[in-house]
Each structure stands twice: as C-alpha cells, then as structure tokens.
Design a protein around this motif. Sequence first.
Motif, mmCIF file in Angstrom:
data_model
loop_
_atom_site.group_PDB
_atom_site.id
_atom_site.type_symbol
_atom_site.label_atom_id
_atom_site.label_comp_id
_atom_site.label_asym_id
_atom_site.label_seq_id
_atom_site.Cartn_x
_atom_site.Cartn_y
_atom_site.Cartn_z
ATOM 1 N N GLY A 66 0.774 -1.236 0.000
ATOM 2 C CA GLY A 66 0.000 0.000 0.000
ATOM 3 C C GLY A 66 0.798 1.275 0.000
ATOM 4 N N PHE A 67 1.852 1.335 0.767
ATOM 5 C CA PHE A 67 2.468 2.638 0.986
ATOM 6 C C PHE A 67 3.954 2.480 1.229
ATOM 7 C CE2 PHE A 67 2.668 6.918 1.738
ATOM 8 C CZ PHE A 67 3.088 7.273 3.005
ATOM 9 N N PRO A 68 4.656 1.878 0.299
ATOM 10 C CA PRO A 68 6.073 1.619 0.579
ATOM 11 C C PRO A 68 6.914 2.899 0.577
ATOM 12 C CG PRO A 68 5.348 0.527 -1.445
ATOM 13 C CD PRO A 68 4.240 1.426 -1.015
ATOM 14 N N TYR A 69 7.910 2.915 1.439
ATOM 15 C CA TYR A 69 8.910 3.974 1.421
ATOM 16 C C TYR A 69 9.688 3.865 0.110
ATOM 17 C CZ TYR A 69 8.573 5.192 6.397
ATOM 18 O OH TYR A 69 8.169 5.626 7.618
ATOM 19 N N PRO A 70 10.316 4.973 -0.326
ATOM 20 C CA PRO A 70 11.119 4.885 -1.555
ATOM 21 C C PRO A 70 12.143 3.750 -1.504
ATOM 22 C CG PRO A 70 10.870 7.164 -0.887
ATOM 23 C CD PRO A 70 10.241 6.338 0.200
ATOM 24 N N PHE A 71 12.790 3.548 -0.355
ATOM 25 C CA PHE A 71 13.777 2.459 -0.237
ATOM 26 C C PHE A 71 13.151 1.138 -0.643
ATOM 27 C CE2 PHE A 71 15.613 -1.126 1.971
ATOM 28 C CZ PHE A 71 16.981 -0.941 1.779
ATOM 29 N N ARG A 79 10.102 0.700 -2.214
ATOM 30 C CA ARG A 79 9.454 0.751 -3.526
ATOM 31 C C ARG A 79 10.478 0.527 -4.641
ATOM 32 N NH1 ARG A 79 8.032 6.089 -4.216
ATOM 33 N NH2 ARG A 79 6.718 5.930 -2.375
ATOM 34 N N ASP A 80 11.648 1.143 -4.499
ATOM 35 C CA ASP A 80 12.673 1.011 -5.534
ATOM 36 C C ASP A 80 13.106 -0.434 -5.716
ATOM 37 O OD1 ASP A 80 12.548 3.699 -5.783
ATOM 38 O OD2 ASP A 80 14.443 4.128 -4.743
ATOM 39 N N ARG A 81 13.080 -1.186 -4.646
ATOM 40 C CA ARG A 81 13.561 -2.572 -4.706
ATOM 41 C C ARG A 81 12.465 -3.559 -5.075
ATOM 42 N NH1 ARG A 81 16.387 0.526 -1.802
ATOM 43 N NH2 ARG A 81 18.627 0.246 -1.452
ATOM 44 N N LEU A 82 11.228 -3.221 -4.759
ATOM 45 C CA LEU A 82 10.156 -4.192 -4.986
ATOM 46 C C LEU A 82 9.466 -4.005 -6.332
ATOM 47 C CD1 LEU A 82 8.588 -4.290 -1.420
ATOM 48 C CD2 LEU A 82 10.049 -5.999 -2.492
ATOM 49 N N LYS A 83 9.443 -2.780 -6.784
ATOM 50 C CA LYS A 83 8.830 -2.435 -8.075
ATOM 51 C C LYS A 83 7.503 -3.153 -8.271
ATOM 52 C CE LYS A 83 12.935 -0.756 -10.362
ATOM 53 N NZ LYS A 83 13.937 -0.991 -9.312
ATOM 54 N N ASP A 84 7.455 -4.134 -9.142
ATOM 55 C CA ASP A 84 6.157 -4.715 -9.499
ATOM 56 C C ASP A 84 5.865 -6.030 -8.783
ATOM 57 O OD1 ASP A 84 5.648 -2.607 -11.264
ATOM 58 O OD2 ASP A 84 6.915 -3.557 -12.781
ATOM 59 N N ARG A 85 6.421 -6.192 -7.629
ATOM 60 C CA ARG A 85 6.161 -7.437 -6.894
ATOM 61 C C ARG A 85 4.688 -7.523 -6.502
ATOM 62 N NH1 ARG A 85 9.832 -11.404 -6.159
ATOM 63 N NH2 ARG A 85 9.633 -11.495 -3.905
ATOM 64 N N PRO A 86 4.122 -8.728 -6.529
ATOM 65 C CA PRO A 86 2.731 -8.862 -6.086
ATOM 66 C C PRO A 86 2.601 -8.578 -4.584
ATOM 67 C CG PRO A 86 3.682 -11.007 -6.632
ATOM 68 C CD PRO A 86 4.709 -9.978 -6.989
ATOM 69 N N PRO A 87 1.379 -8.265 -4.147
ATOM 70 C CA PRO A 87 1.204 -7.801 -2.760
ATOM 71 C C PRO A 87 1.807 -8.729 -1.708
ATOM 72 C CG PRO A 87 -0.844 -7.552 -3.989
ATOM 73 C CD PRO A 87 0.124 -8.241 -4.907
ATOM 74 N N ALA A 88 1.533 -10.022 -1.801
ATOM 75 C CA ALA A 88 1.964 -10.939 -0.736
ATOM 76 C C ALA A 88 3.480 -11.151 -0.741
ATOM 77 C CB ALA A 88 1.244 -12.276 -0.857
ATOM 78 N N LYS A 89 4.153 -10.609 -1.771
ATOM 79 C CA LYS A 89 5.617 -10.708 -1.809
ATOM 80 C C LYS A 89 6.280 -9.334 -1.716
ATOM 81 C CE LYS A 89 5.730 -14.977 -4.455
ATOM 82 N NZ LYS A 89 5.974 -15.583 -5.792
ATOM 83 N N SER A 90 5.496 -8.317 -1.376
ATOM 84 C CA SER A 90 6.055 -6.970 -1.257
ATOM 85 C C SER A 90 6.695 -6.818 0.115
ATOM 86 C CB SER A 90 4.956 -5.925 -1.460
ATOM 87 O OG SER A 90 4.517 -5.955 -2.798
ATOM 88 N N TYR A 91 7.832 -7.434 0.247
ATOM 89 C CA TYR A 91 8.488 -7.538 1.548
ATOM 90 C C TYR A 91 9.993 -7.575 1.352
ATOM 91 C CZ TYR A 91 10.380 -9.718 5.710
ATOM 92 O OH TYR A 91 11.140 -9.981 6.817
ATOM 93 N N ASP A 115 13.533 -8.228 3.751
ATOM 94 C CA ASP A 115 14.164 -8.475 5.045
ATOM 95 C C ASP A 115 15.405 -7.595 5.141
ATOM 96 O OD1 ASP A 115 14.845 -9.407 7.497
ATOM 97 O OD2 ASP A 115 15.557 -11.364 6.804
ATOM 98 N N GLU A 116 15.170 -6.291 5.163
ATOM 99 C CA GLU A 116 16.269 -5.322 5.263
ATOM 100 C C GLU A 116 15.869 -4.245 6.266
ATOM 101 O OE1 GLU A 116 18.132 -4.049 1.639
ATOM 102 O OE2 GLU A 116 17.228 -5.717 0.527
ATOM 103 N N THR A 117 16.824 -3.846 7.075
ATOM 104 C CA THR A 117 16.545 -2.946 8.192
ATOM 105 C C THR A 117 15.852 -1.640 7.778
ATOM 106 O OG1 THR A 117 18.414 -3.892 9.346
ATOM 107 C CG2 THR A 117 17.605 -1.781 10.171
ATOM 108 N N PRO A 118 16.264 -0.989 6.683
ATOM 109 C CA PRO A 118 15.605 0.296 6.382
ATOM 110 C C PRO A 118 14.144 0.156 5.953
ATOM 111 C CG PRO A 118 17.711 0.074 5.227
ATOM 112 C CD PRO A 118 17.370 -1.271 5.779
ATOM 113 N N SER A 119 13.709 -1.057 5.642
ATOM 114 C CA SER A 119 12.353 -1.227 5.114
ATOM 115 C C SER A 119 11.331 -1.243 6.253
ATOM 116 C CB SER A 119 12.265 -2.511 4.274
ATOM 117 O OG SER A 119 11.003 -2.588 3.640
ATOM 118 N N ALA A 120 11.166 -0.096 6.890
ATOM 119 C CA ALA A 120 10.220 0.001 8.010
ATOM 120 C C ALA A 120 8.820 -0.396 7.577
ATOM 121 C CB ALA A 120 10.201 1.427 8.553
#
Length: 540
Positions: free
Chosen positions: A487-492, A494-506, A508-513
Amino acid sequence: MNGQEQGSAIRINQEGYAAGLPVHAAVLAEGRVTLRDETGRTVREIDVKPPETDAASGDRVALVNLGRLGEGVYTLSAGGAAQTIRVRKDPWRAVTDGMIKGLYFQRCGCELPARYAGPYRHPACHTAEVSGWEDRSLRRKVPGGWHDAGDYGKYVGPGAVTAAHLIYAWKLFPDGCSDDLDIPETGNGVPDILNETRYELDWMLRMQREDGAFYHKLTKDHFAPFIMPQDDTEPEYLMPVSHCATAAACACLALAARAYRAYDADFCERALRSALQAWEWLRANPEFIPYRNPEGVRTGWYGDRSDADERFWAACELYAATGENEYREAAEALYAQGMQLIQFGWADVGGLGALCCLFDLRERAGDILYGALREDFLRQSEEGLAWSRQSGYGTSLAPDRYIWGSILPIMSHAMAMILNARLTGREDMRDAALIQWDYALGLNALDLCFVTGFGERRVMHPHHRPSEADGVSDPVPGLISGGPNKGFPYPFTRDRLKDRPPAKSYLDETPSADTNEIAIYWNSPAIFVGAYFRSSVRGK
Ligand SMILES: [Zn+2]
C-alpha cells in the motif's frame, strides 16, 4: 529476499504441527503429494489438482490438508521437493512464550541484565525527567512501559490494545500461557503473562493528566537514529492528550482491574479509579478531536477517524468492572451507531468490546450487547473465512489489503475466527484460524517465518533499533515482523520491490520500516492466537 524468487516448492509451518489438529501445507507443484512416516511407509497420498494462480502472490499454489497426524517426523514430497513435517504434542510453546518474552526485550526504563536478556542485555534507558510539549513547566518522571516498535516511543493507545490482547489471552486460554518465561517477576505467584503486561500498565497509569485525560504518547520530537536505547538521551515530551488514548486507557485499565483482582487488590483499585476518571473526562468532552502531531513533532502519529469504538470498548469494560447500568446504556447507544466487531488493532478496537460482552459479560450483557451483538459478531467473522478460502495459501486477506503491518489484519481475522469457533464449535472457523497461525510461521508466499529467532527461514534484519545497534548478529528474538505491504512503501522499499505482487512486497532489510518493522501490538494478537492453539492441544 532481495526481490528474487526463492523458497521451497512446499511451504509449511516451520515451528511444526500439533497432534490432534489438521496439518496444512502449500504446494507449488502439480501431481501427487506423498507423506511418509519415519519408516518410509506412505501415510497420505493426495492428487493435487492443477493449482490455480493465487491473486495476492502470483504463485500457482494449492493448499493441501493432510488431516490429523500422530506425533512423529514425516516427509512430505511433491514435484521433486521434500519437506520434513514434525508433529508434536505441544509444538508452539517456544514460539508463543518467545513472543511474550519479546515484549520483555521492549521494556524501557530498566536495566535488561544478562541474567534475563543474555547477549541482548543493556543498561536502563530513558530514565530522565520529561516535560510537557505544550506546557514546558510540567516536569514528570514517567518511567517504564514497552518501546512501541522499531523506535523508542511509547504510545498509550497501542499499549492499551497490546495489554488487552495479553489479558484476554490469559483469561480465555490460561493453560496456553507458560509461567516460566525467565523474566524478573517469574515465580512471584502471578502468571508471567500478567507480570509482563503489568510492566506496561504501571507506565500507563503514569500517563494520566490530573483531569483524567491521557497523554497520547511519550516520545522525542523525532525518531532516534539506529543507536541503543541507553544512548538515546535527548529530551522526551508528554505530547498532548487525546480522546482515543483516554478511551483506550480507560477500557484497558477497567479490564486490568478485573484481571488482577486475585493478585493485587491495591493495584486493581488504582486501575479502576484511573479508568473512572478517564470516563468522566470523556463525558465532559464529548466532541471528538482527532489527535494531530504538534508542529515540529515527527514521531508516530497513530491518528484515528473516530473515538466511538474506543468509547464503546471502555463502556463495556466499565460495565463489566462495576455492573452499573450507566455504562451498559452508553455501550448500547454506541453499538446502535454501527460497530465493527472483528477489529482488534490500535485504530479499531470494536472487537475488544465484543470480546468483553461475549465472553466475560455473556447473558449479563442483555438482549442487545449479548443477543444482537452475538449475531452481528458471527456474521462479521465470516469475512475472514471467506478470504481465507479465496487465497491459494489460505491467507485471510484480500489481495488489495496488504497494508503496513499486514500481519495485524491477518491475526485479527484469526482472533475473530477463534472466538467464533469458541461460541459455535465450528471446526471450519478453527481450522481457518490455524492456517493464519501457520502463515505467521512459514506457510506463506515468502516461505518465511515472520517471528525473529524462530523457524528455519527467519527474519534476520527487522526494522528495530536494538537489533541493528547491539552488535549481535541475530536480531532480538520473539518479535513478529509487519510483513508484506503493497500500500504505501517507502522509496527504499518501492525502488527494490517495483512490481512485486502484494503478498511478496516484503524486504528483510533494516531500512524497510514499511515491510519489516516490529510492533508490540503485532506480537500481542499472535500471542493470543498461539495461546489458543496451545491450550486447545494441551487439554487433549
Ligand atoms: Zn527506553
């Protein structure tokens, strides 16, 4: 995860399964699924229909129900892949206890000695006197409480909801909660889940203004960098009072006044007095004013659109605590406005009011708050079951509902389905709730156990300041990640996930609050669910 496709073709609960409850696994392969016991004997053979594409993950996946299995170690094979399935009598003790102990690691204002905290020890933090944000002449000592999440703030509303989950877990499923959590109070004659909760409640009592209102939060004006809590020494402030914080604290403290009766009468008296003062303030201030961060304050907002659900919960709890009709009438009037009864999060707390009516007040609540509300609750809780059935993984979340902290609506649905099953005896509700528990522990599109320190494929880099700053490679254990967020990814992120489907929009990196923070009020519904399933298998 690093955005790549990973994981086994068979997804399971990585903490294992319970003898006597159905065993589910997700299979990303076509053909025959075979389960063999330790001797190699085939105990199940299931032909999986060509799996359909799961909308939330994009995976072609089938959820397989292997039924009830006896204790033992099995091998599940499908499409050339294999997974070990461990079935035990009480498999979820460690992870459920671990998540309660996870809250101990969030304690603020006290030393966490090596005796209890091991390598995660640290000196006392945030012990200085604080001042009011609006009234700088107000000076107060407000020690204690849990750090809310990955940050070091302490927030009354989220704390009240967390404490309520734990108290109700103990009230409903006392044998689902261990009494040897190795916290400083262990062995004092009070159940450890109540001991841990008390640490937050004592802090909450200190957050009340003289006129009965509660300060919304105790934080700095900005988030700390990734340093240890004892090094975060800049001034903290009591931020303005709010309607939602006051009503949530009122409800939680009225509940506490009942729950701790057998253990500490003085505390119960103080908690009830505080709740009654809060209610008087709410009566004198009927017009809802949403909390907004004062200018210059950038810590968690925890805004809300309404305080009707918090007032409803408070009225239910005060009725349960005092038996006075005034509170029942207030609860009935608020309920008549329409109430979401399956919400158990920090913003929407109608489910906690329903819990109080359906399980503590019962028939005493009367035709409206028991009779009508029960029907309403049962109808609303069908939602979780319906979504679970539409998901390839059995996950109780619509594809467009993967928000910040998606673990919360999933665990809330599990709570609602558990309560439905308790009211009706429906096994389909219980089994769907079990699949959400499995989700948290690995049966998901990420093939990941979301609780730090548990599972084979586990969260290693939560957005959690001590886990990053303590120099220990493993994160602080027993903390559940918020999980995928489309829904509302931070730029950090969003830049890495791009078009990932919802259940995989994750990540495991510290900055990804926005996908990998932890929070006390995500641990607590998972503890509730874990305590239920522990108690349901331990009784057998
Ligand atoms: Zn602290």
